[in-house]
Write an enzyme that holds these catalytic residues in place. Sequence first.
Site, short mmCIF file in Angstrom:
data_model
loop_
_atom_site.label_atom_id
_atom_site.label_comp_id
_atom_site.label_asym_id
_atom_site.label_seq_id
_atom_site.Cartn_x
_atom_site.Cartn_y
_atom_site.Cartn_z
N TYR A 154 0.84 -1.20 0.00
CA TYR A 154 0.00 0.00 0.00
C TYR A 154 0.88 1.25 0.00
O TYR A 154 0.65 2.19 -0.78
CB TYR A 154 -0.90 -0.03 1.23
CG TYR A 154 -1.64 1.25 1.52
CD1 TYR A 154 -2.79 1.59 0.80
CD2 TYR A 154 -1.21 2.11 2.52
CE1 TYR A 154 -3.48 2.76 1.08
CE2 TYR A 154 -1.89 3.28 2.80
CZ TYR A 154 -3.02 3.60 2.09
OH TYR A 154 -3.69 4.76 2.36
N TYR A 155 1.88 1.28 0.87
CA TYR A 155 2.76 2.43 0.93
C TYR A 155 3.55 2.61 -0.36
O TYR A 155 3.76 3.73 -0.83
CB TYR A 155 3.71 2.33 2.13
CG TYR A 155 3.20 3.08 3.33
CD1 TYR A 155 3.30 4.46 3.40
CD2 TYR A 155 2.60 2.42 4.39
CE1 TYR A 155 2.81 5.17 4.48
CE2 TYR A 155 2.12 3.12 5.49
CZ TYR A 155 2.23 4.49 5.53
OH TYR A 155 1.75 5.19 6.60
#
Length: 214
Positions: free
Chosen positions: A129-130
């Site tokens: 996600y990051y």
Amino acid sequence: MKVLVVGSNGQIGQRLIRLLKESSEHTVRAMVRKQEQADAYEKQGIETALADLEGSVDSIADAAKECDVIVFAAGSGGKTGDDKTLLIDLDGAGKAIEAAEQAGIDRFIMVSAIQANNRKNWHKNILPYYAAKHYADRVLESSSLNYTIIRPGILLNESGTGKVAAAENIVYGSIPRDDVALAIVKALSEKNTYRRTFDIISGNDPIDDALKKI
């Protein structure tokens, strides 16, 4: 300004649309994937456009026609796999950026994640996600658009306070989704946020003041 909200069914997107509908300065168009979603918004008097972030850039550009701003508040959500994170949070964001350029829309606001710019502070449980947020932000920063990238802390569903801390580097914190949505509205025409990227968490400054101080 007329604002296209991408991610209209998300928790921030829904809050943002309500604020924009009530605004005397802005109007809103909700981009949705399904006709039943469009019908629900239309019943509330909210203009909609059907388009899918897994579809074509052209379809997103068509959804954005006659808008002045795109706000990207979409996300694949915590219940999907890394494949959807890649397709929505990264490629979907990239498509929306391309669509803005294609449609002649200069202003673009991205909802990212706190410290997405700083790999050493990424949470180890959500590294994909990051990574998606990091590279989507970099694509936007390298574009021709007048961007604002808002990186909120841990998102909360409690009522907003209207008070935040905003800066280019805040390592940790949380913030109600209400306050993120309000910060987006305030950032639309706040020139101090133009071509700027910043973290935002709950704090002591009214949102207007915080955005002027970043």
